[in-house]
Motif scaffolding. Structure first.
Motif, PDB file in Angstrom:
ATOM      1  N   SER A 752     -27.941  41.900 -10.319  1.00  0.00           N
ATOM      2  CA  SER A 752     -26.902  42.930 -10.447  1.00  0.00           C
ATOM      3  C   SER A 752     -27.177  44.072  -9.478  1.00  0.00           C
ATOM      4  O   SER A 752     -26.251  44.609  -8.858  1.00  0.00           O
ATOM      5  CB  SER A 752     -26.854  43.451 -11.889  1.00  0.00           C
ATOM      6  N   ARG A 753     -28.452  44.451  -9.345  1.00  0.00           N
ATOM      7  CA  ARG A 753     -28.798  45.519  -8.400  1.00  0.00           C
ATOM      8  C   ARG A 753     -28.410  45.099  -6.981  1.00  0.00           C
ATOM      9  O   ARG A 753     -27.844  45.889  -6.216  1.00  0.00           O
ATOM     10  CB  ARG A 753     -30.289  45.837  -8.479  1.00  0.00           C
ATOM     11  N   ARG A 756     -24.676  45.259  -6.527  1.00  0.00           N
ATOM     12  CA  ARG A 756     -24.213  46.646  -6.394  1.00  0.00           C
ATOM     13  C   ARG A 756     -24.510  47.187  -5.009  1.00  0.00           C
ATOM     14  O   ARG A 756     -23.690  47.873  -4.385  1.00  0.00           O
ATOM     15  CB  ARG A 756     -24.874  47.519  -7.464  1.00  0.00           C
ATOM     16  N   GLU A 757     -25.709  46.865  -4.490  1.00  0.00           N
ATOM     17  CA  GLU A 757     -26.096  47.342  -3.169  1.00  0.00           C
ATOM     18  C   GLU A 757     -25.208  46.742  -2.079  1.00  0.00           C
ATOM     19  O   GLU A 757     -24.848  47.401  -1.105  1.00  0.00           O
ATOM     20  CB  GLU A 757     -27.554  46.994  -2.894  1.00  0.00           C
ATOM     21  N   TYR A 759     -22.092  44.907  -2.548  1.00  0.00           N
ATOM     22  CA  TYR A 759     -20.636  44.870  -2.718  1.00  0.00           C
ATOM     23  C   TYR A 759     -20.068  46.115  -3.379  1.00  0.00           C
ATOM     24  O   TYR A 759     -18.848  46.272  -3.472  1.00  0.00           O
ATOM     25  CB  TYR A 759     -20.247  43.639  -3.558  1.00  0.00           C
ATOM     26  N   GLY A 760     -20.941  46.986  -3.879  1.00  0.00           N
ATOM     27  CA  GLY A 760     -20.455  48.210  -4.516  1.00  0.00           C
ATOM     28  C   GLY A 760     -19.995  48.004  -5.935  1.00  0.00           C
ATOM     29  O   GLY A 760     -19.613  48.970  -6.612  1.00  0.00           O
ATOM     30  N   GLU A 761     -19.992  46.779  -6.430  1.00  0.00           N
ATOM     31  CA  GLU A 761     -19.585  46.515  -7.805  1.00  0.00           C
ATOM     32  C   GLU A 761     -20.292  45.266  -8.311  1.00  0.00           C
ATOM     33  O   GLU A 761     -20.739  44.421  -7.530  1.00  0.00           O
ATOM     34  CB  GLU A 761     -18.071  46.326  -7.896  1.00  0.00           C
ATOM     35  N   VAL A 762     -20.380  45.174  -9.633  1.00  0.00           N
ATOM     36  CA  VAL A 762     -21.029  44.026 -10.247  1.00  0.00           C
ATOM     37  C   VAL A 762     -20.034  43.314 -11.147  1.00  0.00           C
ATOM     38  O   VAL A 762     -19.506  43.910 -12.097  1.00  0.00           O
ATOM     39  CB  VAL A 762     -22.257  44.452 -11.079  1.00  0.00           C
ATOM     40  N   ASN A 763     -19.747  42.093 -10.819  1.00  0.00           N
ATOM     41  CA  ASN A 763     -18.967  41.234 -11.696  1.00  0.00           C
ATOM     42  C   ASN A 763     -19.564  39.839 -11.611  1.00  0.00           C
ATOM     43  O   ASN A 763     -20.567  39.614 -10.907  1.00  0.00           O
ATOM     44  CB  ASN A 763     -17.475  41.251 -11.324  1.00  0.00           C
ATOM     45  N   THR A 766     -19.683  38.546  -7.829  1.00  0.00           N
ATOM     46  CA  THR A 766     -20.618  39.230  -6.922  1.00  0.00           C
ATOM     47  C   THR A 766     -22.063  39.012  -7.358  1.00  0.00           C
ATOM     48  O   THR A 766     -22.952  38.885  -6.521  1.00  0.00           O
ATOM     49  CB  THR A 766     -20.320  40.732  -6.848  1.00  0.00           C
ATOM     50  N   ARG A 767     -22.326  38.939  -8.671  1.00  0.00           N
ATOM     51  CA  ARG A 767     -23.689  38.692  -9.129  1.00  0.00           C
ATOM     52  C   ARG A 767     -24.138  37.289  -8.740  1.00  0.00           C
ATOM     53  O   ARG A 767     -25.285  37.076  -8.309  1.00  0.00           O
ATOM     54  CB  ARG A 767     -23.805  38.866 -10.634  1.00  0.00           C
TER      55      ARG A 767
END
Length: 946
Positions: A752-753, A756-757, A759-763, A766-767
């Motif tokens: 998740s980190r 976030r780094e 893509y700017g978001e966690v779903n 993206t995870r």
């Protein structure tokens, strides 16, 4: 009557490439690559020794290829066009190999425009015409055309395959080709040769070619017969490709009338002068070979150019670049010096001798390879070069009426040996001593303290040698590499195939030579390899990680793990049923029945019948149906490919696990005892065999079902302790990435980190991408590789890699610095000093270089991970014992996981100890900037423990 002349012609070109691939890269004092030169020299020397012990030649010459171009290229420009250029580091060794041959005072023959085979053929025919016998030292099938029995006026021609230690005469040719030597060329012309790019007739393999020549008597007759054949693919091919076959017959025909550059008489063996051989060996740093050159008084009964004196089998010397140290002076290996111990008085004398020596080699001989079921047949000991003995304990035929040789009662001998084998005052050396520990443990005979030459070699040279027994660190390989000596093989004393006998039925004189030599060689290897550890930085990982692990792993193997046979049987039936359903569906997809397990038939269905695009054929003319190809077709919507992939997985799991595990249950213990290798994986990870427990699918339902079959004894449970994301944690520490270290410190989900780094978001999406990228980057993945995993275009994948490095510059810096270091030094290193060598890291061959680069990026991380879990294993049982939990048994190590068996009431107490040991396993040698997370679960089965 004059002595019968016997000419040996050595196919030197074949020796060169065998020598190159046999040894790791070596350099001489001037930095010139000489690995192939050294290997070639030792092989030539061994050949002479073997011949000297047999009948021996009167004349000997070495024949080489002058260049890659011959008159055959003028006839057919594509001849040998498929062959890649020689490796970059081999090219400068070609002239040195010629120098080596001449240094032995041997004739070295080569001619522009001719191949070595043509010169060999011409010399062989010329010598045979003078009624000389001729032996061609080669395994080249083309040369088998020359073999003949001879007559009163014509000499015999045969071949010697030194790889198989086999003489090749007319019967062997007939067995291989089904025809007489003079018709071998006709068979070769029909079948062609993909290596030499000889066309032959497409679709005609060895069996068909042989049948055609057997039936028709010659190539021309076979081709002529095509017109009268019934309509078939074979008829079409014979008619269409007749010209190819006739051209191929010309290409495979040996030129037997070449002008002889040097008269045959010049090949005479008259003894070797110490020069120029000594100068050559000195120049290139071959100190161990130099010792073999006896320039003093005295000579063997028969000397030849290559065998000036009985060999001194000393170690390989060289420079720091070559990573070889000079070995201590040793006498030649002399099997006649070994003693067979058949009475108590002699045994007591040897035990006293061993106590006085303080350092001894120990080896066991058994009735089988499985240490958990093999019977102890004998024990060998060595206290120094040629100071070795064999103690037979269970020799004699299995028939009760067979007379047994004189030998000490096994229990009496073991009772006498136990104080020696357990004495802290005497170091016991073994080659893969874990096996001996397990065999003797079943006879209540512990061994301690120990050293293991196989593991010492691995800790010094992992990655440098060729794969093989023990990953390139087997005793025979080490003996040849470091001592220049080939020990007796098991088949030498026991035979092969139907004629093979158990070791316990080998006559004692021969058994003593074989068994005592193993101990002798092990002692010599130890005296050579052990001193290298402190010089080359291997002591830390050997003493702190690998050596203390040997008895731990041995005990785990003896414990074994219980499996539920009924559960495995049910799974096998379920897999078989599902496979049957899939098979029906696949046949419906195909519109016909075919063998799904046949890549050839599957390829023809997919690409010829169903017309799927992207099919590619290999050199065999067969379509590729590997995993990558089937996954591509599945992504394109080919349902048949999806079902074949599922069928293959079930077939593999059924044969490898649900069926094989039932067969692997030990009848005496009712448990499965896997065998762990400490040298099986280049990075230092343990590997598992017989059965292999490393490849059970981790996160699939099928994998969970298989793990459910691994169970605890009644009243006990299994406890699984798994390092969580340990490679990513080590990457954060080793690459010094603050954001990743912070995430681990705070217990944050690392994927998740990363999402976030980047893509700017966690779903969910993206995870998942971040998780793939996190692991892929550590394995040096390319843009194309990442694109394939994520299902995106290569440019998009490259953008992801760029973004990752932008957000985590420490990872990019780590990769760059690691590659720069490995290119400069030739090896990577873990935090505990474990070296992994990458001899092809600077190769001009792109595939070799990139493969080495990917492995080099991950090796320090994966190797450090392996070191940490090994340290945890070594500390685990003492910690549990101190806590009053000595009855807890450590059973398995799979990837980053340890599996234990214990009473259910001890789970809470054991969990605390196990977690603490694993979390602090790196300390105090290494202090990590990130915590090591450990996930622990328990249950009645391995599956339930997750």
């Amino acid at each position: 009557m004059a002595e019968k002349q016997h000419l040996y012609l050595v196919d030197g070109s074949a020796y060169i490439f065998r020598a190159y691939h046999r040894l790791p890269p070596l350099t001489d004092p001037e930095g010139t690559p000489v690995g192939a030169v050294y290997g070639y020299t030792t092989m030539l020397w061994k050949l002479a020794e073997d011949l000297d012990k047999a009948e021996g030649p009167t004349h000997l010459g070495v024949i080489l290829d002058k260049s890659s171009h011959s008159f055959r290229n003028d006839i057919f420009p594509e001849y040998k066009a498929n062959r890649p250029p020689p490796p970059e580091d081999l090219v400068p060794q070609f002239p040195l190999i010629r120098d080596a041959t001449r240094a032995f005072s041997l004739e070295c023959i080569e001619e522009q425009g001719l191949e070595a085979d043509d010169l060999i053929a011409s010399y062989a025919r010329a010598a045979a015409a003078q009624n000389w016998d001729v032996t061609i030292v080669s395994s080249d099938k083309d040369l088998m055309q020359l073999i003949g029995e001879g007559s009163e006026s014509i000499g015999k021609i045969d071949m010697l395959d030194t790889m198989k230690n086999q003489r090749i005469s007319i019967p062997e040719v007939a067995e291989k080709f089904g025809v007489a030597p003079e018709l071998v060329g006709d068979v070769l012309a029909l079948m062609g040769d993909s290596v030499d790019n000889i066309p032959g007739i497409y679709g005609v393999g060895p069996k068909t070619a042989t049948k055609l020549i057997q039936e028709h008597g010659s190539l021309t007759a076979a081709l002529d017969s095509a017109a009268d054949m019934k309509k078939s693919k074979l008829k079409e091919r014979l008619l269409e490709h007749r010209a190819d076959a006739e051209l191929s017959r010309i290409l495979v025909t040996l030129k037997e009338d070449c002008d002889l550059p040097v008269p045959i008489e010049s090949f005479k063996l008259d003894g070797v002068p110490p020069e120029p051989l000594a100068t050559f060996l000195t120049k290139h740093g071959f100190t161990s070979l130099l010792r073999r050159l006896d320039t003093g008084s005295g000579s063997p009964e028969r000397t030849t150019n290559l065998n000036p004196a009985k060999a001194i089998t000393a170690g390989v010397a060289g420079t720091e670049k070559g990573n070889r140290q000079a070995s201590p002076e040793m006498t030649p290996i002399d099997r006649s010096a070994y003693e067979c111990v058949q009475d108590r008085e002699t045994l007591d004398r040897w035990i006293s001798k061993c106590f006085a020596a303080r350092v001894i080699a120990v080896d066991t001989e058994t009735s089988a390879l499985d240490a958990m079921q093999a019977d102890l047949v004998g024990i060998s000991l060595a206290t120094g070069p040629n100071e070795a003995c064999y103690i037979p304990l269970a020799h004699g035929g299995s028939d009760m009426f067979t007379e047994k040789p004189k030998q000490i009662d096994r229990e009496e001998a073991l009772e006498a040996l136990r104080p020696l084998l357990a004495s802290d005052a005497v170091l016991k050396i073994g080659q893969n001593i874990k096996y001996d520990l397990n065999v003797l443990a079943r006879y209540n005979t512990p061994i301690s303290p120990i050293d293991d030459t196989m593991i010492i070699s691995f800790d010094l040279d992992a990655g440098r040698g060729e794969a093989g027994i023990g990953g390139g660190h087997g005793m025979d390989e080490l003996s040849v590499r470091h001592l220049g000596h080939s020990p007796l093989s098991f088949k030498d004393v026991c035979g092969t195939g139907k004629k093979q006998i158990p070791f316990g039925e080998v006559p004692l004189d021969r058994a003593t030579e074989y068994a005592a030599e193993d101990a002798d060689v092990t002692w010599r290897l130890h005296s050579l390899l052990k001193p290298r550890l402190p010089i080359e930085g291997g002591t830390k990982v050997y003493e702190r990680v690998d050596r203390p692990l040997v008895p731990v792993v041995a005990q785990m193997e003896r414990h074994g793990i219980k499996v539920d046979r009924a559960q495995l049987s049910r799974l096998s039936e379920e897999f078989a049923t599902t496979m049957g359903t899939l098979e029906t569906q696949i046949h419906e997809d195909a519109g016909q029945e075919f063998s799904i397990g046949s890549p050839k038939q599957l390829g023809e269905i997919l690409f010829d019948k169903l017309g799927y695009k992207g099919g590619r054929k290999g050199k065999s003319g067969q379509y590729s149906t590997d995993l990558t190809m089937l996954e591509k077709l599945a992504e394109q919507g080919a349902g048949i490919a999806t079902r074949v992939l599922e069928w293959r997985q079930l077939a593999k799991l059924k044969s490898t696990y649900t069926d094989a595990l039932q067969a692997a249950i030990n009848p005496n213990t009712g448990r499965v005892h896997t065998s762990y290798s400490l040298v099986g994986a280049q990075t230092g990870r343990l590997s598992s065999t017989d059965p292999n427990l490393q490849n059970i699918p981790i996160r699939t339902e099928i994998g969970r079902q298989i793990r459910e079959a691994f169970v605890a004894d009644e009243g006990n449970v299994l406890l699984a302790a798994d390092y969580s994301q340990i490679e990513l944690r080590l990457a954060a520490h080793m690459a010094d990435v603050p954001s990743l270290k912070e995430a681990f410190e705070q217990g944050e989900d690392i994927h998740s980190r990363t999402a976030r780094e980047m893509y700017g978001e966690v779903n969910r999406e993206t995870r998942a991408q971040a998780k793939t990228i996190n692991f892929a980057i550590l394995y040096g993945i390319s843009r194309w590789g990442l694109a394939g995993r994520l299902g995106v275009e290569a440019d998009e994948a490259q953008a992801m890699i760029d973004r990752y490095f932008e957000r985590f510059p420490g990872i990019q810096r780590y990769i760059a610095e690691t590659l720069e270091t490995v290119r400069e030094r030739g090896y990577s290193e873990t935090l505990f000093g474990r070296k992994t060598w990458f001899p092809r890291i600077n190769s001009k061959n792109q595939a070799e270089r990139q493969g080495s680069e990917r492995a080099a990026i991950n090796a320090p991380i994966q190797g450090t991970c392996a070191d940490i879990i090994k340290r945890a294993m070594v500390r685990m049982m003492p910690a549990l014992d101190t806590a009053g939990l000595g009855h807890v048994r450590m059973l398995l190590q799979v990837h980053d996981e340890l599996v234990f068996e214990l009473p259910e009431g001890d789970v809470e107490a054991a969990t605390s100890i196990i977690r603490n040991v694993m979390a602090k396993a790196a300390e105090p040698a290494v202090k990590l900037d990130v915590p090591l997370g450990i996930e622990i679960g328990s249950g009645t089965s391995w599956g339930a423990a997750h």
